[in-house]
Design a protein around this motif. Sequence first.
Motif, PDB file in Angstrom:
ATOM      1  N   ILE A   9       0.782  -1.283  -0.003  1.00 17.52           N
ATOM      2  CA  ILE A   9       0.046   0.026   0.116  1.00 17.52           C
ATOM      3  C   ILE A   9       0.847   1.319  -0.016  1.00 17.52           C
ATOM      4  CG2 ILE A   9      -1.917  -0.942   1.063  1.00 17.52           C
ATOM      5  CD1 ILE A   9      -0.888   0.425   3.668  1.00 17.52           C
ATOM      6  N   LEU A  10       2.264   1.092  -0.138  1.00 14.31           N
ATOM      7  CA  LEU A  10       3.055   2.366   0.136  1.00 14.31           C
ATOM      8  C   LEU A  10       4.432   1.977  -0.988  1.00 14.31           C
ATOM      9  CD1 LEU A  10       5.595   1.973   2.247  1.00 14.31           C
ATOM     10  CD2 LEU A  10       3.613   2.230   3.853  1.00 14.31           C
ATOM     11  N   THR A  11       5.013   3.067  -1.107  1.00 14.81           N
ATOM     12  CA  THR A  11       6.521   2.928  -1.708  1.00 14.81           C
ATOM     13  C   THR A  11       7.416   3.543  -0.528  1.00 14.81           C
ATOM     14  OG1 THR A  11       5.234   3.444  -3.791  1.00 14.81           O
ATOM     15  CG2 THR A  11       7.874   3.794  -3.692  1.00 14.81           C
ATOM     16  N   PHE A  12       8.380   2.981  -0.486  1.00 19.69           N
ATOM     17  CA  PHE A  12       9.412   3.213   0.643  1.00 19.69           C
ATOM     18  C   PHE A  12      10.575   3.841  -0.032  1.00 19.69           C
ATOM     19  CE2 PHE A  12      12.993   2.554   3.134  1.00 19.69           C
ATOM     20  CZ  PHE A  12      12.567   2.422   4.667  1.00 19.69           C
ATOM     21  N   TYR A  13      11.025   5.193   0.095  1.00 20.22           N
ATOM     22  CA  TYR A  13      12.242   5.689  -0.252  1.00 20.22           C
ATOM     23  C   TYR A  13      13.262   5.985   0.707  1.00 20.22           C
ATOM     24  CZ  TYR A  13       9.126   6.934  -4.197  1.00 20.22           C
ATOM     25  OH  TYR A  13       8.090   6.641  -5.292  1.00 20.22           O
ATOM     26  N   ARG A  14      14.497   5.855   0.556  1.00 19.71           N
ATOM     27  CA  ARG A  14      15.574   5.962   1.310  1.00 19.71           C
ATOM     28  C   ARG A  14      15.919   7.659   1.222  1.00 19.71           C
ATOM     29  NH1 ARG A  14      16.357   2.748   5.481  1.00 19.71           N
ATOM     30  NH2 ARG A  14      16.561   0.455   5.119  1.00 19.71           N
ATOM     31  N   GLY A  15      16.590   8.265   2.091  1.00 18.94           N
ATOM     32  CA  GLY A  15      16.805   9.598   1.846  1.00 18.94           C
ATOM     33  C   GLY A  15      18.235   9.633   1.106  1.00 18.94           C
ATOM     34  N   ILE A  16      18.820  11.081   0.750  1.00 13.12           N
ATOM     35  CA  ILE A  16      19.980  11.076   0.055  1.00 13.12           C
ATOM     36  C   ILE A  16      21.261  11.383   1.010  1.00 13.12           C
ATOM     37  CG2 ILE A  16      18.776  12.255  -2.046  1.00 13.12           C
ATOM     38  CD1 ILE A  16      19.866  14.974  -0.833  1.00 13.12           C
ATOM     39  N   THR A  17      22.284  11.215   0.827  1.00 13.80           N
ATOM     40  CA  THR A  17      23.600  11.328   1.588  1.00 13.80           C
ATOM     41  C   THR A  17      24.284  12.655   1.207  1.00 13.80           C
ATOM     42  OG1 THR A  17      25.015   9.985   0.246  1.00 13.80           O
ATOM     43  CG2 THR A  17      23.671   9.003   2.405  1.00 13.80           C
ATOM     44  N   PHE A  18      24.954  13.559   2.172  1.00 11.66           N
ATOM     45  CA  PHE A  18      25.731  14.570   1.487  1.00 11.66           C
ATOM     46  C   PHE A  18      26.646  14.786   2.826  1.00 11.66           C
ATOM     47  CE2 PHE A  18      21.769  15.746   4.170  1.00 11.66           C
ATOM     48  CZ  PHE A  18      22.513  16.600   5.007  1.00 11.66           C
ATOM     49  N   LYS A  19      27.705  15.437   2.552  1.00 13.62           N
ATOM     50  CA  LYS A  19      28.587  16.028   3.403  1.00 13.62           C
ATOM     51  C   LYS A  19      28.366  17.372   4.120  1.00 13.62           C
ATOM     52  CE  LYS A  19      32.123  15.352   0.515  1.00 13.62           C
ATOM     53  NZ  LYS A  19      31.557  15.032  -0.411  1.00 13.62           N
ATOM     54  N   PRO A  20      28.925  17.843   5.351  1.00 15.27           N
ATOM     55  CA  PRO A  20      28.529  18.977   6.054  1.00 15.27           C
ATOM     56  C   PRO A  20      28.984  20.172   5.110  1.00 15.27           C
ATOM     57  CG  PRO A  20      29.534  17.416   7.700  1.00 15.27           C
ATOM     58  CD  PRO A  20      29.573  16.898   6.228  1.00 15.27           C
ATOM     59  N   ASP A  60      12.917  12.962  -9.283  1.00 15.62           N
ATOM     60  CA  ASP A  60      11.777  13.800  -8.987  1.00 15.62           C
ATOM     61  C   ASP A  60      10.989  13.003  -7.798  1.00 15.62           C
ATOM     62  OD1 ASP A  60      12.636  15.521 -10.932  1.00 15.62           O
ATOM     63  OD2 ASP A  60      11.050  15.249 -12.233  1.00 15.62           O
ATOM     64  N   GLU A  61      10.862  11.529  -7.821  1.00 12.68           N
ATOM     65  CA  GLU A  61      10.121  11.325  -6.762  1.00 12.68           C
ATOM     66  C   GLU A  61      10.611  11.397  -5.186  1.00 12.68           C
ATOM     67  OE1 GLU A  61      12.067   7.412  -8.848  1.00 12.68           O
ATOM     68  OE2 GLU A  61      11.267   9.330  -9.403  1.00 12.68           O
ATOM     69  N   LEU A  62      11.880  11.688  -5.281  1.00 13.52           N
ATOM     70  CA  LEU A  62      12.559  12.157  -3.869  1.00 13.52           C
ATOM     71  C   LEU A  62      12.249  13.314  -3.246  1.00 13.52           C
ATOM     72  CD1 LEU A  62      16.127  10.485  -4.367  1.00 13.52           C
ATOM     73  CD2 LEU A  62      14.115   9.649  -2.929  1.00 13.52           C
ATOM     74  N   TYR A  63      11.352  14.319  -4.176  1.00 15.35           N
ATOM     75  CA  TYR A  63      10.988  15.428  -3.408  1.00 15.35           C
ATOM     76  C   TYR A  63       9.780  14.970  -2.678  1.00 15.35           C
ATOM     77  CZ  TYR A  63      13.984  18.210  -6.720  1.00 15.35           C
ATOM     78  OH  TYR A  63      15.171  18.775  -7.188  1.00 15.35           O
ATOM     79  N   VAL A  64       9.469  15.780  -1.501  1.00 13.39           N
ATOM     80  CA  VAL A  64       8.542  15.774  -0.548  1.00 13.39           C
ATOM     81  C   VAL A  64       7.450  15.973  -1.135  1.00 13.39           C
ATOM     82  CG1 VAL A  64       7.639  16.007   1.782  1.00 13.39           C
ATOM     83  CG2 VAL A  64      10.086  15.348   1.356  1.00 13.39           C
ATOM     84  N   GLN A  65       6.121  15.220  -1.060  1.00 10.61           N
ATOM     85  CA  GLN A  65       4.807  15.719  -1.521  1.00 10.61           C
ATOM     86  C   GLN A  65       3.744  15.455  -0.432  1.00 10.61           C
ATOM     87  OE1 GLN A  65       3.771  12.909  -4.581  1.00 10.61           O
ATOM     88  NE2 GLN A  65       5.904  13.153  -5.882  1.00 10.61           N
TER      89      GLN A  65
END
Length: 411
Positions: A9-20, A60-65
């Motif tokens: 019933i849902l799609t699961f997305y992991r977050g992105i990684t970045f450095k300080p 684009d699907e990694l943008y919060v909706q």
Amino acid sequence: MNLVSLDSILTFYRGITFKPDDKVDAGTDGSVVCLRTKNIQKELDERDLLAVPSSFVKRDELYVQKGDILISSANSWDLVGKCVRVNKTRYKSTIGGFISMLRPKADLVDPDYLFRFLSMDKTQDSIRHLGKQTTNISNLDRVRFLQLQIPLPPLETQKQIAAVLEKSDQLRKDCQQMEQELNRLTQSVFIDMFGDPVTNPKGWKKLPLKTIVKDFFGGKSLVAADDQFSKYRHKVLKISAVTSGTFKPEEVKPLPNDYEPPEDHFVKINDLLFSRANTTDLVGATTMVFDKHDGLVLPDKLWRFIWNDNNDISPVFIWQLLSEKGMRKEISKLSSGSGGSMKNISKGKLKTLPVILPPLNLQLKFERIYLKLRDETERNKQISLFTQDAFNALMQKAFNGELNLDNAKTQ
């Protein structure tokens, strides 16, 4: 009621990684806000935002909706799984590596219904026990999480359930808001009557604390009992019993039954308690004990105020005085300790703290006002407990298929 797995019933997305070094100012051209664990509170908290270049978002699907649910997927054990629903965001946003995003399939599940299920105590406990524990961090197990079963009635019924729970939750929030307003009113009355106690714009007499305090009395450093299944006669307070400014008698550790504390180590009604050792922000936290609590013992890091004889002071006034933001900073300046280590205050330094001493009749007038506000706060707390219990009962019924929706209307 049918049970289905979350992955259906849902799609699961992991977050992105970045450095300080990758961060940029939020709201600038070519930037995207990267929501983090600190933004996942009871509601989406956007007071402290971090942004990265939008080039970091590869899909684009990694943008919060709107309708997405953000879940803490790497955190301490007690916080992993904490979640928040998204209604709107101030800026175009994505998610960082320590949180994940759940996007409900709108034709199958109502986002609010799904959020209520995930935030229910029973579900939160299940999620925590699915985590993969490292040294200090628990990581959400994506595969096992998606296998969790959710009761899934027809979509229209889900919306009705979500609407009923929303109304019940709003009653709970209203009580919490009322408590905050009453606390703010106390602070407002204090400032209106006495002014800023540090700058002293009303020109009150100002003297060192030793003028009214004979001594500060602390307990002993005590080792808590190991056996958690026995009944204990006595318990020793934790520092957290004081740090919020409101006395929390439940913040205790059990003491061995063969230990008999000295009589003057027990907490008593009208004690003014002070945290002599803590972090920079929390050292000097002060609270009053208004009720009788049997068997509670002072530790070495909490002090009781011992007043001078024939003082013209109100302990309630002194408590509120020492709790003022500016005074807390002055107290912190008297503490010693380097960096982020535990700060400590000596009795001698604390006695040098300058405090305003308005006439006793004004102190007592403030005390009377405070006690009336406290009575109102206590009544509100009882109502708040009732609304909390009612909300929890509704949640249980809703996801057990026992909620009567005959009079429910979809908003």
